[in-house]
Design a protein around this motif. Structure first.
Motif, PDB file in Angstrom:
ATOM      1  N   ALA A 150      17.762 -69.307  61.509  1.00 30.11           N
ATOM      2  CA  ALA A 150      19.140 -69.302  62.003  1.00 30.11           C
ATOM      3  C   ALA A 150      20.066 -69.654  60.851  1.00 30.11           C
ATOM      4  O   ALA A 150      19.642 -70.248  59.852  1.00 30.11           O
ATOM      5  CB  ALA A 150      19.317 -70.299  63.147  1.00 30.11           C
ATOM      6  N   ILE A 151      21.333 -69.273  60.976  1.00 29.72           N
ATOM      7  CA  ILE A 151      22.329 -69.672  59.984  1.00 29.72           C
ATOM      8  C   ILE A 151      23.306 -70.647  60.619  1.00 29.72           C
ATOM      9  O   ILE A 151      23.747 -70.460  61.758  1.00 29.72           O
ATOM     10  CB  ILE A 151      23.083 -68.456  59.390  1.00 29.72           C
ATOM     11  CG1 ILE A 151      24.042 -68.934  58.285  1.00 29.72           C
ATOM     12  CG2 ILE A 151      23.811 -67.655  60.465  1.00 29.72           C
ATOM     13  CD1 ILE A 151      24.643 -67.816  57.469  1.00 29.72           C
ATOM     14  N   ILE A 152      23.615 -71.710  59.891  1.00 37.85           N
ATOM     15  CA  ILE A 152      24.617 -72.681  60.311  1.00 37.85           C
ATOM     16  C   ILE A 152      25.818 -72.546  59.383  1.00 37.85           C
ATOM     17  O   ILE A 152      25.708 -72.774  58.173  1.00 37.85           O
ATOM     18  CB  ILE A 152      24.058 -74.113  60.258  1.00 37.85           C
ATOM     19  CG1 ILE A 152      22.884 -74.275  61.228  1.00 37.85           C
ATOM     20  CG2 ILE A 152      25.153 -75.124  60.588  1.00 37.85           C
ATOM     21  CD1 ILE A 152      22.263 -75.658  61.229  1.00 37.85           C
ATOM     22  N   VAL A 153      26.943 -72.159  59.957  1.00 38.23           N
ATOM     23  CA  VAL A 153      28.179 -72.001  59.191  1.00 38.23           C
ATOM     24  C   VAL A 153      29.052 -73.217  59.481  1.00 38.23           C
ATOM     25  O   VAL A 153      29.470 -73.442  60.619  1.00 38.23           O
ATOM     26  CB  VAL A 153      28.916 -70.703  59.572  1.00 38.23           C
ATOM     27  CG1 VAL A 153      30.125 -70.514  58.661  1.00 38.23           C
ATOM     28  CG2 VAL A 153      27.979 -69.504  59.473  1.00 38.23           C
ATOM     29  N   ALA A 198      19.835 -58.399  62.896  1.00 40.64           N
ATOM     30  CA  ALA A 198      18.433 -58.795  62.767  1.00 40.64           C
ATOM     31  C   ALA A 198      18.044 -59.854  63.794  1.00 40.64           C
ATOM     32  O   ALA A 198      16.949 -60.418  63.714  1.00 40.64           O
ATOM     33  CB  ALA A 198      18.166 -59.306  61.358  1.00 40.64           C
ATOM     34  N   ASP A 199      18.939 -60.132  64.744  1.00 44.78           N
ATOM     35  CA  ASP A 199      18.704 -61.120  65.807  1.00 44.78           C
ATOM     36  C   ASP A 199      18.528 -62.533  65.272  1.00 44.78           C
ATOM     37  O   ASP A 199      17.824 -63.358  65.876  1.00 44.78           O
ATOM     38  CB  ASP A 199      17.492 -60.727  66.661  1.00 44.78           C
ATOM     39  CG  ASP A 199      17.720 -59.440  67.441  1.00 44.78           C
ATOM     40  OD1 ASP A 199      18.852 -59.237  67.910  1.00 44.78           O
ATOM     41  OD2 ASP A 199      16.775 -58.640  67.558  1.00 44.78           O
ATOM     42  N   VAL A 200      19.167 -62.826  64.148  1.00 46.51           N
ATOM     43  CA  VAL A 200      19.185 -64.187  63.613  1.00 46.51           C
ATOM     44  C   VAL A 200      20.361 -64.930  64.241  1.00 46.51           C
ATOM     45  O   VAL A 200      21.507 -64.483  64.124  1.00 46.51           O
ATOM     46  CB  VAL A 200      19.326 -64.180  62.075  1.00 46.51           C
ATOM     47  CG1 VAL A 200      19.518 -65.603  61.542  1.00 46.51           C
ATOM     48  CG2 VAL A 200      18.103 -63.536  61.436  1.00 46.51           C
ATOM     49  N   PRO A 201      20.120 -66.043  64.940  1.00 45.49           N
ATOM     50  CA  PRO A 201      21.221 -66.773  65.588  1.00 45.49           C
ATOM     51  C   PRO A 201      22.267 -67.259  64.585  1.00 45.49           C
ATOM     52  O   PRO A 201      21.929 -67.737  63.496  1.00 45.49           O
ATOM     53  CB  PRO A 201      20.519 -67.958  66.255  1.00 45.49           C
ATOM     54  CG  PRO A 201      19.101 -67.520  66.422  1.00 45.49           C
ATOM     55  CD  PRO A 201      18.808 -66.649  65.245  1.00 45.49           C
ATOM     56  N   VAL A 202      23.524 -67.106  64.969  1.00 50.62           N
ATOM     57  CA  VAL A 202      24.645 -67.594  64.170  1.00 50.62           C
ATOM     58  C   VAL A 202      25.239 -68.804  64.873  1.00 50.62           C
ATOM     59  O   VAL A 202      25.705 -68.696  66.008  1.00 50.62           O
ATOM     60  CB  VAL A 202      25.717 -66.505  63.991  1.00 50.62           C
ATOM     61  CG1 VAL A 202      26.943 -67.073  63.266  1.00 50.62           C
ATOM     62  CG2 VAL A 202      25.137 -65.308  63.229  1.00 50.62           C
ATOM     63  N   LEU A 203      25.204 -69.956  64.202  1.00 48.42           N
ATOM     64  CA  LEU A 203      25.752 -71.184  64.773  1.00 48.42           C
ATOM     65  C   LEU A 203      26.979 -71.604  63.987  1.00 48.42           C
ATOM     66  O   LEU A 203      26.925 -71.755  62.762  1.00 48.42           O
ATOM     67  CB  LEU A 203      24.720 -72.310  64.744  1.00 48.42           C
ATOM     68  CG  LEU A 203      23.563 -72.214  65.746  1.00 48.42           C
ATOM     69  CD1 LEU A 203      22.424 -71.386  65.190  1.00 48.42           C
ATOM     70  CD2 LEU A 203      23.066 -73.595  66.125  1.00 48.42           C
ATOM     71  N   TRP A 204      28.078 -71.781  64.698  1.00 44.72           N
ATOM     72  CA  TRP A 204      29.309 -72.276  64.104  1.00 44.72           C
ATOM     73  C   TRP A 204      29.383 -73.778  64.340  1.00 44.72           C
ATOM     74  O   TRP A 204      29.457 -74.229  65.479  1.00 44.72           O
ATOM     75  CB  TRP A 204      30.518 -71.588  64.730  1.00 44.72           C
ATOM     76  CG  TRP A 204      30.533 -70.105  64.512  1.00 44.72           C
ATOM     77  CD1 TRP A 204      30.087 -69.153  65.388  1.00 44.72           C
ATOM     78  CD2 TRP A 204      31.000 -69.415  63.358  1.00 44.72           C
ATOM     79  NE1 TRP A 204      30.249 -67.900  64.843  1.00 44.72           N
ATOM     80  CE2 TRP A 204      30.812 -68.030  63.600  1.00 44.72           C
ATOM     81  CE3 TRP A 204      31.558 -69.817  62.154  1.00 44.72           C
ATOM     82  CZ2 TRP A 204      31.169 -67.050  62.670  1.00 44.72           C
ATOM     83  CZ3 TRP A 204      31.915 -68.857  61.230  1.00 44.72           C
ATOM     84  CH2 TRP A 204      31.725 -67.492  61.479  1.00 44.72           C
TER      85      TRP A 204
END
Length: 229
Positions: free
Chosen positions: A23-26, A67-73
């Motif tokens: 997952a990516i944490i922005v 790519a179905d990678v969760p994006v977390l803000w």
């Protein structure tokens, strides 16, 4: 779920990660920190460096979603009554009791500084979140303290975290350090991170992440390898 390996160049070494567990944490790409009319701009900080990640994230996030990678803000968004904040945190940003501190309205827009649900705490327009993205409000330099972030990541079965946002030497690093201590594999996306601090703060953060807490990579690596996979 079948593994989806992705190989990327990183420092200090090349990596193979599983996109199904990533997952990516922005962090804090919000108006108060990145918009000229936000809080930092109001108190005289040049937010130009904080805006540097915007074009890179604007390219990367759609590819990760595909790519179905969760994006977390992970945005700083306090309670309107500020009851979850210790006095020292309120004091450090308004030490004399004069000026615009946490929770105060900004002159002009009237948006309350770092308040959940306000324009101040919203993601900048250039990076408009998608409906499937996940939002977590934080109240400290680390996004893991007194929030549901860890529970969400565990429920998503995520073990690898990509980090992006501002300030890389403060809230990004604070969250990454806690993630590392909690057992997550951490990758700092250098070109998707920035700081309004002096340049040596950025350099020290990148050095310490590579040396002690994880890996450092460029978003272009993900775009290139994802397109080829």
């Amino acid at each position: 779920m079948a593994e989806r390996p992705l190989r990327i160049e990183a420092a200090p070494q090349r990596l193979t990660l599983d996109l199904t567990k990533t997952a990516i944490i922005v962090v804090d790409m919000q108006n108060d920190f990145c918009h000229p009319e936000g809080w930092l701009g109001h108190i005289g900080v040049d937010v130009t460096p904080a805006r540097a990640p915007i074009p890179h994230l604007a390219k990367l996030l759609p590819a990760l979603r595909k790519a179905d990678v969760p994006v977390l803000w992970l945005n700083w968004g306090n309670r309107p009554d500020r009851l979850n904040l210790p006095p020292k945190l309120l004091h450090v940003y308004k030490p004399t009791g004069i000026g615009t501190g946490i929770g105060d309205p900004l002159p002009g827009s009237g948006a309350h500084v770092l308040e959940d649900g306000s324009w101040s705490a919203a993601v900048v327009d250039e990076l408009a979140p998608e409906p499937g993205d996940i939002h977590v409000a934080k109240f400290r330099m680390s996004g893991f303290w007194d929030t549901e972030l860890d529970s969400i990541l565990r429920n998503l079965a995520v073990t690898t975290l990509l980090f992006a946002g501002v300030n890389v030497d403060q809230c990004v690093l604070g969250t990454l350090l806690d993630a590392s201590c909690l057992g997550y594999d951490c990758i700092l996306l250098e070109d998707c991170s920035a700081t309004t601090s002096p340049d040596y703060c950025f350099a020290a953060t990148v050095y310490n992440v590579k040396q002690c807490f994880g890996f450092v990579a460029q978003s272009s690596e993900f775009l290139t390898e994802a397109a080829a996979s």
